[in-house]
Structure formats: C-alpha cells, structure tokens
Design a protein around this motif. Structure first.
Motif, mmCIF file in Angstrom:
data_model
loop_
_atom_site.group_PDB
_atom_site.id
_atom_site.type_symbol
_atom_site.label_atom_id
_atom_site.label_comp_id
_atom_site.label_asym_id
_atom_site.label_seq_id
_atom_site.Cartn_x
_atom_site.Cartn_y
_atom_site.Cartn_z
ATOM 1 N N UNK A 398 0.903 -0.986 -0.045
ATOM 2 C CA UNK A 398 0.008 0.129 -0.045
ATOM 3 C C UNK A 398 1.114 1.231 -0.055
ATOM 4 N N UNK A 399 0.630 2.269 -0.805
ATOM 5 C CA UNK A 399 1.078 3.453 -1.020
ATOM 6 C C UNK A 399 2.487 3.242 -1.942
ATOM 7 N N UNK A 400 2.409 2.318 -2.633
ATOM 8 C CA UNK A 400 3.398 2.155 -3.643
ATOM 9 C C UNK A 400 3.791 3.469 -4.569
ATOM 10 N N UNK A 401 5.300 3.802 -4.643
ATOM 11 C CA UNK A 401 5.292 4.881 -5.214
ATOM 12 C C UNK A 401 6.926 4.799 -5.892
ATOM 13 N N UNK A 402 7.399 5.401 -6.974
ATOM 14 C CA UNK A 402 8.386 5.281 -7.632
ATOM 15 C C UNK A 402 9.146 6.574 -7.729
ATOM 16 N N UNK A 403 10.554 6.802 -7.387
ATOM 17 C CA UNK A 403 11.195 7.882 -7.287
ATOM 18 C C UNK A 403 11.422 8.363 -8.835
ATOM 19 N N UNK A 404 11.044 9.821 -9.148
ATOM 20 C CA UNK A 404 11.276 10.470 -10.427
ATOM 21 C C UNK A 404 12.640 10.169 -10.904
ATOM 22 N N UNK A 405 13.571 10.616 -10.011
ATOM 23 C CA UNK A 405 14.998 10.641 -10.446
ATOM 24 C C UNK A 405 15.472 9.209 -10.836
#
Length: 424
Positions: A398-405
């Motif tokens: 839950x809350x999965x996210x990927x760094x833009x950089x």
C-alpha cells in the motif's frame, strides 16, 4: 563524430522532455491493470497513444482480447547487427486494501519527488522507460546497426502464458520477438544489474484423516496438526545447498555482492541468494474448534536458488512424507519455473554498467534476483537477458511509489546502453 553528437543529443532530449515523460508514466499508472483479473485494455491504450504521438504505429498481438501485447520494431541503417529486445509488462499486482492508500491506488500523484500508485515500481516505470527509449533510438536509427524490438506485454503477474511466453512460442526460434539479447526494467535497484533469478516451486499439500469429536483425540490425529508437523519438516529444505560453478559461487558470496544485495533488498538478502526458502500459504482446514478436522490443504512457495533443481527439493519432500502417510502433494506445474541465469560477460551488460556509472555515478554490481521476471523465458531459450530497474522497496505494498529521479536515470541508462551497443 556524428554518432557522438547524436548520443549527447539523447541526453539533451530526455532532459528537455522530462515532464512529458513523467506525465506519460502518471497516465500509465492511472490506467488500472491489476492481474488478476488481468484486463490491461486501458493501460495498453496509453502505451499505443504514446507511441502514436511519436509516429510509431505498433502491432497488437492479443491471444486474449482483454490482454493485448503491444509490439513494434525497427532496423538500424548501418547494416547487420544484434537484435535487442526491450521487454516490460503492462499488468500490475492487485490492490488488496484500497482504503489504505492516502491518495488512492491509481492516483498517479506527483509529489515532486515520487509518482504514487499501484504498479509504479513493478513495473510501469521500467516499461515506460523501455517505451520511451525505443522512440529515442528509432529517431536515430541512421546511426545504428542491427535492430531493436519493443514488447510491452499484458500477462506477467500470473505467469506469462499470454504475454512474453506466448510471443516466444508462437513462432518458435523464428519469432521476431526473441532477439539476441534482452533489456528489462523490472525493479532491482540502480546499484545492480540482474543476470539471473531464483526459480519457483509451488506445491499443494493435502492431509486427510478420519476426523472425530474434539474430545476423542485417541481416535484420529487432526489434519491441521499433521499439516503443522509437515511444515516444520519442510523448513529443513532451507538447509540444502545449490550446485554452482565455483567461480560463480565465490562471486555471489563476495563482500561487494553481499553488501549491495543487503542494501537493495534489505539486511539478510545476501544470505538467501544461494539458499532455498520455504513460504507457506493459507491453510484450509475448516472445522469447528471442538472437532478434529478430517482434511487440511495448504500451499508452499519454495524459491530455488541458482544451481538447485526442483527434483532435489521434491526428493526431500518425498522423504519427509514417508512418516506422514495421511499426506499427499501436487506440484503446480504452471506456476513453477526453474532458476535461471545467463553470462555476466555479454557486451550489452558491459555497456549497461558503463552507462549506469555515467548517469548515476555508481558502477552497478551484477546480482541474481530473488523474485521472478519474464527474463526467465528468454534465458530458457538461450537468450541473455538483463534487468536494470528502480529500487524494489514498496512494490506490491500500500502506498507504492517510484522515485522520479530513478525513473529518469533508468531511462537514460537504458537508452545509452543500447545506443552504445548498436553504434559501437
């Protein structure tokens, strides 16, 4: 000289179009594609629309109408050379508890640092990088030898039968989607290049007993208790050792590899690179608490390190069950795959490492992965396949996210690696 100028132009174009590429990733994440059930129609449309906006008309190969595979390719103008496959999947892990997400599981929200939403890490960022890299390379085909193919597939999370596996098997050795070498953006951490991965052995165990009233324990042993005893014995499988070439075993046990593995995947990851692991799924032994259950069914997910055959583990299970005549098992063949790896010395792997160091300042270490990817199907077919993708932290949670950089660095590295390989 012209090729060098074109190479510098790639980096300039990526920076100039950074926001455009981030928006593409956001739209990709917003197009929900959980598998199961595996309907990737909307997400596939996002891919097709992006390619079309770059004057690329892809082909659709859809053994299942609701799960299209988006494919396309081009030839370089400099003559014969290797065929590079950029492979990634469109489907994503399902969302079990949508209420746990602060912004919703398919928001694609950009907080300035990360893009949020299911599939961002596994693996829409990686697939988006492959798609964008393909457009950048095709635009500069005049400088390249060989060819590049893109395979954005719709069935990876549930085994690949209608995705990568289908593309490779539909035409056998002559499949245009097989290629000579593969680059994939599954999560692995930008400090590593994955050249292999553990296998899976999924088994369903069934324990059957006569059963009885809970007070009459002398009449029958409970199926749940027997199952628990078997599970304890199954943990002995984790003591088995793989059979590996000594040079590879020494490499995977080196201090540098262990340090990077623990850094990317968490403390202790290095210890299980060469160790089988046993995980037990839900036990189904339904009965009232005052009844000795007649049957218990449970599943195991056993991860096989490189150098260990499923037969070795099955033989151990057979030995364990000699003392449990009430138990039987069935291997889930469709969900079981051998461990696999390819050479660490392929030129593309070297170009990938050099490009990564140029972009990130870190020379990546070659590692084997703990989880499975579609790269296994290529390696089974004798095609070297390499994974270079973002950090695996948070994937499937839950809350999965990927760094833009990390997304942008991955895009630069993928594009430059293929460029250097086909233009050198």
């Amino acid at each position: 000289m012209k090729a060098q100028i074109a190479r510098q132009d790639i980096l300039r174009e990526i920076e100039e179009n950074r926001e455009h590429y981030v928006t593409f990733l956001q739209n990709f994440i917003r197009a929900a594609s959980p598998n199961p059930p595996g309907d990737t129609t909307e997400a596939s449309k996002v891919v097709v629309e992006f390619l079309s906006s770059h004057d690329i008309k892809p082909n659709i190969i859809a053994p299942l109408e609701r799960a299209p595979n988006v494919v396309t390719d081009f030839n370089g103008s400099k003559g014969l050379g290797a065929r590079v496959i950029l492979n990634g999947h469109i489907d994503a892990f399902p969302v079990e508890r949508p209420d746990d997400w602060e912004r919703g599981p398919y928001s694609g929200y950009n907080d300035g640092t990360s893009i949020h939403g299911r599939g961002g890490v596994d693996m829409k960022a990686g697939t988006a990088a492959s798609i964008i890299a393909f457009t950048l390379l095709k635009k500069r085909a005049e400088h390249l030898r060989g060819s590049v193919a893109l395979t954005a597939v719709s069935d990876e999370e549930t085994g690949g039968k209608w995705g990568t596996k289908y593309l490779l098997e539909q035409c056998g050795d002559s499949s245009p989607w097989k290629g000579d070498v593969v680059l994939n953006g599954e999560p692995g951490g930008l400090q590593s290049i994955r050249f292999g991965e553990k296998g899976t052995l999924r088994i369903t165990f069934t324990v059957k007993t006569p059963g009885a009233n809970g007070a009459y324990k002398h009449v029958s042993r409970g199926a749940n208790i027997i199952a628990s005893q078997i599970i304890v014995k199954l943990l002995d499988i984790e003591r088995l050792e793989p059979e590996l070439p000594e040079v590879l075993k020494k490499y995977l046990q080196s201090d540098e590899v262990r340090r990077v593995a623990d850094d990317i995947m968490g403390p202790g990851a290095a210890n299980i690179l060469l160790q089988p692991t046993v995980n037990v799924g839900t036990m189904q032994g339904g009965a009232k608490v005052n009844v000795i259950p007649q049957q218990c069914v449970f599943e195991t997910d056993i991860r096989l390190p490189i150098g260990m055959l499923a037969r070795t583990v099955v033989d151990q299970i057979d030995e364990i069950l000699k003392t449990f005549p009430e138990a039987s098992y069935e291997v889930q063949e469709a969900a079981s795959n051998p461990a696999n790896y390819c050479t660490t010395k392929h030129p593309l792997a070297a170009h990938l490492a050099n490009a990564a160091q140029e972009v990130t300042g870190v020379q990546p270490v070659q590692l084997a992965g703990l989880g499975g990817t579609d790269c296994k199907f290529y390696r089974y077919a004798g095609v070297p396949a390499y994974v270079y993708g973002p950090s695996p932290k948070g994937m499937g949670a839950s809350g999965e996210s990927v760094l833009i950089e990390e997304f942008v660095d991955m895009l630069k590295t993928h594009t430059l690696a293929v460029w250097d390989y086909l233009s050198s």
